[in-house]
Motif scaffolding. Structure first.
Motif, PDB file in Angstrom:
ATOM      1  N   ILE A   1     -39.646 -55.047  44.991  1.00  0.00           N
ATOM      2  CA  ILE A   1     -38.697 -54.701  46.054  1.00  0.00           C
ATOM      3  C   ILE A   1     -37.380 -55.378  45.712  1.00  0.00           C
ATOM      4  N   SER A   2     -36.380 -54.573  45.385  1.00  0.00           N
ATOM      5  CA  SER A   2     -35.069 -55.120  45.033  1.00  0.00           C
ATOM      6  C   SER A   2     -34.428 -55.775  46.255  1.00  0.00           C
ATOM      7  N   LYS A   3     -33.412 -56.584  46.018  1.00  0.00           N
ATOM      8  CA  LYS A   3     -32.708 -57.245  47.124  1.00  0.00           C
ATOM      9  C   LYS A   3     -32.107 -56.224  48.080  1.00  0.00           C
ATOM     10  N   SER A   4     -31.524 -55.165  47.525  1.00  0.00           N
ATOM     11  CA  SER A   4     -30.908 -54.152  48.392  1.00  0.00           C
ATOM     12  C   SER A   4     -31.953 -53.388  49.199  1.00  0.00           C
ATOM     13  N   LEU A   5     -33.097 -53.075  48.581  1.00  0.00           N
ATOM     14  CA  LEU A   5     -34.161 -52.390  49.312  1.00  0.00           C
ATOM     15  C   LEU A   5     -34.730 -53.305  50.388  1.00  0.00           C
ATOM     16  N   ASN A   6     -34.923 -54.569  50.079  1.00  0.00           N
ATOM     17  CA  ASN A   6     -35.417 -55.524  51.059  1.00  0.00           C
ATOM     18  C   ASN A   6     -34.450 -55.633  52.241  1.00  0.00           C
ATOM     19  N   LYS A   7     -33.151 -55.629  51.960  1.00  0.00           N
ATOM     20  CA  LYS A   7     -32.141 -55.677  53.019  1.00  0.00           C
ATOM     21  C   LYS A   7     -32.245 -54.435  53.912  1.00  0.00           C
ATOM     22  N   THR A   8     -32.455 -53.272  53.298  1.00  0.00           N
ATOM     23  CA  THR A   8     -32.607 -52.025  54.056  1.00  0.00           C
ATOM     24  C   THR A   8     -33.860 -52.078  54.915  1.00  0.00           C
TER      25      THR A   8
ATOM     26  N   SER B   1     -33.321 -54.223  57.910  1.00  0.00           N
ATOM     27  CA  SER B   1     -32.261 -53.769  58.817  1.00  0.00           C
ATOM     28  C   SER B   1     -32.776 -52.983  60.020  1.00  0.00           C
ATOM     29  N   ASP B   2     -34.023 -52.559  59.983  1.00  0.00           N
ATOM     30  CA  ASP B   2     -34.592 -51.723  61.041  1.00  0.00           C
ATOM     31  C   ASP B   2     -33.852 -50.399  61.202  1.00  0.00           C
ATOM     32  N   LYS B   3     -33.183 -49.968  60.151  1.00  0.00           N
ATOM     33  CA  LYS B   3     -32.483 -48.685  60.146  1.00  0.00           C
ATOM     34  C   LYS B   3     -33.474 -47.530  60.239  1.00  0.00           C
ATOM     35  N   PHE B   4     -34.659 -47.731  59.655  1.00  0.00           N
ATOM     36  CA  PHE B   4     -35.664 -46.675  59.604  1.00  0.00           C
ATOM     37  C   PHE B   4     -36.878 -47.032  60.451  1.00  0.00           C
ATOM     38  N   GLU B   5     -37.512 -45.999  60.988  1.00  0.00           N
ATOM     39  CA  GLU B   5     -38.768 -46.145  61.712  1.00  0.00           C
ATOM     40  C   GLU B   5     -39.838 -45.439  60.876  1.00  0.00           C
ATOM     41  N   ILE B   6     -41.012 -46.052  60.794  1.00  0.00           N
ATOM     42  CA  ILE B   6     -42.108 -45.507  59.995  1.00  0.00           C
ATOM     43  C   ILE B   6     -43.214 -45.012  60.915  1.00  0.00           C
ATOM     44  N   GLU B   7     -43.738 -43.844  60.614  1.00  0.00           N
ATOM     45  CA  GLU B   7     -44.900 -43.291  61.302  1.00  0.00           C
ATOM     46  C   GLU B   7     -45.906 -42.837  60.251  1.00  0.00           C
ATOM     47  N   VAL B   8     -47.161 -42.747  60.642  1.00  0.00           N
ATOM     48  CA  VAL B   8     -48.222 -42.290  59.748  1.00  0.00           C
ATOM     49  C   VAL B   8     -48.947 -41.118  60.407  1.00  0.00           C
ATOM     50  N   ASP B   9     -49.071 -40.037  59.664  1.00  0.00           N
ATOM     51  CA  ASP B   9     -49.840 -38.856  60.084  1.00  0.00           C
ATOM     52  C   ASP B   9     -49.347 -38.220  61.383  1.00  0.00           C
TER      53      ASP B   9
ATOM     54  N   HIS C   1     -53.106 -37.500  54.052  1.00  0.00           N
ATOM     55  CA  HIS C   1     -52.326 -38.315  54.983  1.00  0.00           C
ATOM     56  C   HIS C   1     -50.854 -38.287  54.603  1.00  0.00           C
ATOM     57  N   SER C   2     -50.032 -38.661  55.574  1.00  0.00           N
ATOM     58  CA  SER C   2     -48.594 -38.735  55.312  1.00  0.00           C
ATOM     59  C   SER C   2     -48.021 -40.015  55.889  1.00  0.00           C
ATOM     60  N   VAL C   3     -46.954 -40.476  55.251  1.00  0.00           N
ATOM     61  CA  VAL C   3     -46.135 -41.576  55.761  1.00  0.00           C
ATOM     62  C   VAL C   3     -44.759 -40.971  55.964  1.00  0.00           C
ATOM     63  N   GLU C   4     -44.232 -41.066  57.184  1.00  0.00           N
ATOM     64  CA  GLU C   4     -42.949 -40.458  57.505  1.00  0.00           C
ATOM     65  C   GLU C   4     -41.903 -41.530  57.799  1.00  0.00           C
ATOM     66  N   VAL C   5     -40.684 -41.288  57.347  1.00  0.00           N
ATOM     67  CA  VAL C   5     -39.572 -42.201  57.572  1.00  0.00           C
ATOM     68  C   VAL C   5     -38.542 -41.472  58.441  1.00  0.00           C
ATOM     69  N   TYR C   6     -38.177 -42.103  59.557  1.00  0.00           N
ATOM     70  CA  TYR C   6     -37.231 -41.518  60.496  1.00  0.00           C
ATOM     71  C   TYR C   6     -35.975 -42.379  60.579  1.00  0.00           C
ATOM     72  N   GLU C   7     -34.856 -41.707  60.733  1.00  0.00           N
ATOM     73  CA  GLU C   7     -33.577 -42.367  61.013  1.00  0.00           C
ATOM     74  C   GLU C   7     -32.986 -41.664  62.223  1.00  0.00           C
ATOM     75  N   ASP C   8     -32.738 -42.410  63.293  1.00  0.00           N
ATOM     76  CA  ASP C   8     -32.246 -41.831  64.546  1.00  0.00           C
ATOM     77  C   ASP C   8     -33.122 -40.664  64.993  1.00  0.00           C
ATOM     78  N   SER C   9     -34.433 -40.869  64.938  1.00  0.00           N
ATOM     79  CA  SER C   9     -35.449 -39.895  65.345  1.00  0.00           C
ATOM     80  C   SER C   9     -35.511 -38.637  64.480  1.00  0.00           C
TER      81      SER C   9
ATOM     82  N   ILE D   1     -38.756 -46.544  51.078  1.00  0.00           N
ATOM     83  CA  ILE D   1     -39.241 -47.210  52.294  1.00  0.00           C
ATOM     84  C   ILE D   1     -40.676 -46.766  52.575  1.00  0.00           C
ATOM     85  N   ALA D   2     -40.934 -45.454  52.455  1.00  0.00           N
ATOM     86  CA  ALA D   2     -42.289 -44.936  52.675  1.00  0.00           C
ATOM     87  C   ALA D   2     -43.265 -45.535  51.672  1.00  0.00           C
ATOM     88  N   PHE D   3     -42.842 -45.630  50.430  1.00  0.00           N
ATOM     89  CA  PHE D   3     -43.680 -46.177  49.372  1.00  0.00           C
ATOM     90  C   PHE D   3     -44.032 -47.633  49.637  1.00  0.00           C
ATOM     91  N   VAL D   4     -43.047 -48.426  49.996  1.00  0.00           N
ATOM     92  CA  VAL D   4     -43.281 -49.846  50.292  1.00  0.00           C
ATOM     93  C   VAL D   4     -44.227 -49.977  51.478  1.00  0.00           C
TER      94      VAL D   4
END
Length: 169
Positions: free
Chosen positions: A29-36, A39-47, A88-96, A125-128
Motif C-alpha cells: 500500500i503506497s503512501k498515497s493509497l494509504n492516505k486515500t 480519508s474516508d472518501k470512499f465507502e465499501i460494500e460487499v455483495d 461475490h463482489s466488492v463495491e466502492v462508492y463515492e458520494d453514494s 481500494i476494493a483490492f485492499v
C-alpha cells in the motif's frame, strides 16, 4: 483456466504458464493509497450491487482492448453463481455512486478477480479491502499488469499456481 475472448467470439480458455497472483503478505500500500484509504472518501460494500459491478467490468473502456470476454451468457452465468453464493463482489462508492469494484467466482480460499474503476484509485481500494477484510489466501489476477503489480502482485509458474489451488480449495 479463465475465459479470454472478444464479444461474440467462441469462449477461449487460458491457463498461462506465468500467472499473476497476490496475497495479503505481499500487499503493498503506497503512501498515497494509504492516505486515500484513511480519508474516508470512499465507502465499501460487499455483495450489494453484483450485477452493476459485472456490468461495469463488461463495458468500461480499457487501454489496448477493443472488447471483453464478458458477454450476455457470461453475465447470466456469473449472476446465477452469485445468487447461489459462489460469486461475490466488492463495491466502492463515492458520494453514494458506484465508482469501482471487483467481482469473482470464489473457490475455497481463492478469489479470481475482474475489476473496474471509474475514478482514480477505486479499484485499488476494493483490492485492499478484499485482501485485508475477507478470508481469501490468494487472489488470482490472471495476467501481469502494472496496476496490480504496484499493489504487490507477482508472477508464479503454472505448476506452483496449480499446487496452491489444490491446497486452498
Amino acid at each position: 483456466m479463465f475465459p479470454w475472448n472478444g464479444e461474440s467470439e467462441t469462449v477461449l480458455w487460458y491457463s498461462p504458464d506465468s500467472r499473476m497472483v497476490i496475497t495479503l503478505e505481499q500487499l503493498h500500500i503506497s503512501k498515497s493509497l494509504n492516505k486515500t484509504i484513511r480519508s474516508d472518501k470512499f465507502e465499501i460494500e460487499v455483495d450489494t450491487n453484483f450485477e452493476r459491478v459485472i456490468h461495469y467490468c463488461r463495458t468500461i473502456q480499457r487501454k489496448n482492448q477493443n472488447s471483453t470476454w464478458i458477454d450476455n451468457d457470461m453475465v447470466h452465468a456469473y449472476t446465477e453463481l452469485h445468487s447461489q453464493g459462489f460469486a461475490h463482489s466488492v463495491e466502492v462508492y463515492e458520494d453514494s455512486k458506484l465508482v469501482g469494484g471487483l467481482y469473482s467466482v470464489v473457490l475455497g480460499q481463492v478469489f479470481l478477480e475482474s475489476m473496474f474503476s471509474l475514478v482514480r484509485g477505486a479499484s485499488k481500494i476494493a483490492f485492499v479491502y478484499l485482501l485485508m477484510n475477507m478470508p481469501y489466501k490468494l487472489v488470482d489476477c490472471q495476467v501481469e499488469n502494472p496496476h496490480l503489480k504496484s499493489l504487490g502482485a507477482f508472477n508464479i509458474r503454472r505448476c506452483v499456481f496449480t499446487k496452491l489451488l489444490k491446497e486452498l480449495l
